[in-house]
Scaffold this active site. Sequence first.
Site, PDB file in Angstrom:
ATOM      1  N   TYR A  40     -15.752  -2.669   7.546  1.00  0.00           N
ATOM      2  CA  TYR A  40     -14.422  -2.129   7.865  1.00  0.00           C
ATOM      3  C   TYR A  40     -14.013  -2.508   9.297  1.00  0.00           C
ATOM      4  O   TYR A  40     -12.919  -3.063   9.490  1.00  0.00           O
ATOM      5  CB  TYR A  40     -14.407  -0.613   7.668  1.00  0.00           C
ATOM      6  CG  TYR A  40     -13.031  -0.004   7.839  1.00  0.00           C
ATOM      7  CD1 TYR A  40     -12.089  -0.091   6.825  1.00  0.00           C
ATOM      8  CD2 TYR A  40     -12.685   0.666   9.010  1.00  0.00           C
ATOM      9  CE1 TYR A  40     -10.824   0.463   6.981  1.00  0.00           C
ATOM     10  CE2 TYR A  40     -11.431   1.224   9.171  1.00  0.00           C
ATOM     11  CZ  TYR A  40     -10.495   1.120   8.152  1.00  0.00           C
ATOM     12  OH  TYR A  40      -9.245   1.669   8.306  1.00  0.00           O
ATOM     13  N   GLY A  67       0.823  -1.203   0.000  1.00  0.00           N
ATOM     14  CA  GLY A  67       0.000   0.000   0.000  1.00  0.00           C
ATOM     15  C   GLY A  67       0.850   1.243   0.000  1.00  0.00           C
ATOM     16  O   GLY A  67       0.569   2.213   0.713  1.00  0.00           O
ATOM     17  N   GLY A  88      -5.310  -0.658   2.446  1.00  0.00           N
ATOM     18  CA  GLY A  88      -6.642  -0.784   3.028  1.00  0.00           C
ATOM     19  C   GLY A  88      -7.670   0.016   2.260  1.00  0.00           C
ATOM     20  O   GLY A  88      -7.336   1.015   1.615  1.00  0.00           O
TER      21      GLY A  88
END
Length: 258
Positions: A152, A9, A72
């Site tokens: 989430y 990421g 994420g």
Amino acid sequence: MARTVAVIGSASGIGASLAELLRDQGDRVIGVDLKDAEVCADLGVPEGRAQAVTKVLDLSAGTLDAVVACAGVSAFTDLTVKVNFFGATALLDGLRPALSRAERPRAAAVGSISGTHPVDDTVVRACLDGDEPTALEAAARAVEEGAGHTLYPSSKSALAQWLRRSCVTPGWAGAGIPLNAIAPGVVRTPMTAPLFEDDRMLQAMNDAVPMPLNGYADAAVIAEALRWLISPANSHMTGQIIYVDGGAEPTLRGPETF
């Protein structure tokens, strides 16, 4: 000495900030993301995760000093479960052998204060069982029932529990690899930007994540904490979820939980 670190990421937000910090101190960073990275791969699908592991191993010649799972998403869809849990754990597990070859290996992930919020128990249980099809079926049901907002927190709760379960096993602690997580509160990143543009969402966010100490954080704050977690100095801390959240966790859970 310069170290080789895989940052999952790395193209935006916390991952980009961490990659910059590490490069500035002389480390080699192998970034993984959908685009704008040394390794471009889709962590939402098993093939993409396998491809990412293979490419990182090739670029690192099979040895990594640290791995940080920052990738994420926060969509009210099953993609959140795919990336936040199955993507993160697949990369951490897949790159663990490369860590075991380093002299002082370290690993970390980005959790969330949201992991302490209400979750979909079926999603969490399926994640911890390693059963992605069942987890995605449960996630789809949650979306259909108007509970997509629980995905989430569910993904981050499952990740924290996986980390605490895994960290003391022979493959991690037994191989001398500390495995920890930073759990941020509200961080100003591209992922959270839409929340600041909607007054109702902003109020809901402030109610869910009260941050009495210095308010919202910049990505660099979380990156600095991650940098220490994966540093050689951290030799004995493992399985810890470190809340870098402006005081949200003690505000929400009180002094009895520690």
